[in-house]
Design an enzyme around this catalytic site. Structure first.
Site, short mmCIF file in Angstrom:
data_model
loop_
_atom_site.label_atom_id
_atom_site.label_comp_id
_atom_site.label_asym_id
_atom_site.label_seq_id
_atom_site.Cartn_x
_atom_site.Cartn_y
_atom_site.Cartn_z
N PRO A 52 0.78 -1.25 0.00
CA PRO A 52 0.00 0.00 0.00
C PRO A 52 0.81 1.30 0.00
O PRO A 52 0.82 2.05 0.98
CB PRO A 52 -0.85 -0.13 1.27
CG PRO A 52 0.01 -0.96 2.18
CD PRO A 52 0.72 -1.93 1.29
N CYS A 53 1.44 1.59 -1.12
CA CYS A 53 2.18 2.84 -1.26
C CYS A 53 1.26 4.05 -1.18
O CYS A 53 1.71 5.15 -0.87
CB CYS A 53 2.99 2.84 -2.55
SG CYS A 53 2.07 2.41 -4.02
#
Length: 184
Positions: free
Chosen positions: A137-138
């Site tokens: 989850p950047c």
């Protein structure tokens, strides 16, 4: 159409639709290697993809889990990941996986977690090359002041994902249902 003569280590892909646009899932028998955006920056993620394989079991499972995520029914992914990058990039991407659902961290927090508070820019560069968007989850990384900063899928998609997670998907589903229902 599946590529003929594909070997287990060959990267294959499957195209899917999502609320944030078309996504290209890429993997092989060793795991998921990429979730790419419809509008990808050239050379951001470099993989030797041999062809489409829409019924590859890993890619089918990835699509199922992504659909559950977008429906608000999944908070964590259970997929075998196959990150392709440098040792430092892989450390940053592993740190992304530790950011809890619905929370945001700063680039500096990741740098500190990796043991070098001065590596904020290097963390930003590695994050920008994260090949497995959404799942690693950047989108949960924000600027020190809480501002939304660069995202391969665009800031609108980043905002959508953060909103989806902050409401557990409930608000997004209500909006989508309202849009799909005929006016009375």
């Amino acid at each position: 159409m599946a590529r003929q003569n594909a070997r287990p280590e060959d990267f294959v892909y499957k195209q899917i639709d999502s609320p944030v646009g078309g996504l290209k899932l890429v993997g092989n028998d060793n795991g998921l290697a990429a979730v790419l955006w419809a509008v990808e920056r050239p050379r951001r993620v470099v993989l030797d993809i041999v062809g489409e394989h829409a019924d590859h079991p890993l890619l089918v499972e990835t699509e199922r889990q992504l659909n559950e995520y977008f429906d608000g029914a999944r908070r964590a992914f259970e997929l075998k990941l196959n990150f392709q990058g440098t040792t430092f990039q892989k450390r940053v991407w592993a740190a992304l996986l530790r950011i809890p659902f619905g929370e945001t961290w700063t680039y500096r927090q990741i740098a500190v977690e990796l043991g070098n508070s001065n590596a904020t820019r290097a963390v930003g560069a590695a994050n920008g090359r994260n090949p497995i968007s959404i799942i690693a989850p950047c989108h949960r990384l924000v600027g020190t002041d809480g501002s939304l900063t660069g995202f391969a899928g665009g800031l609108e998609a980043k905002a959508y994902l953060l909103k989806l997670e902050s409401t557990g998907g409930r608000e997004q589903r209500l909006v989508e249902r309202a849009q799909a229902s005929p006016a009375v």
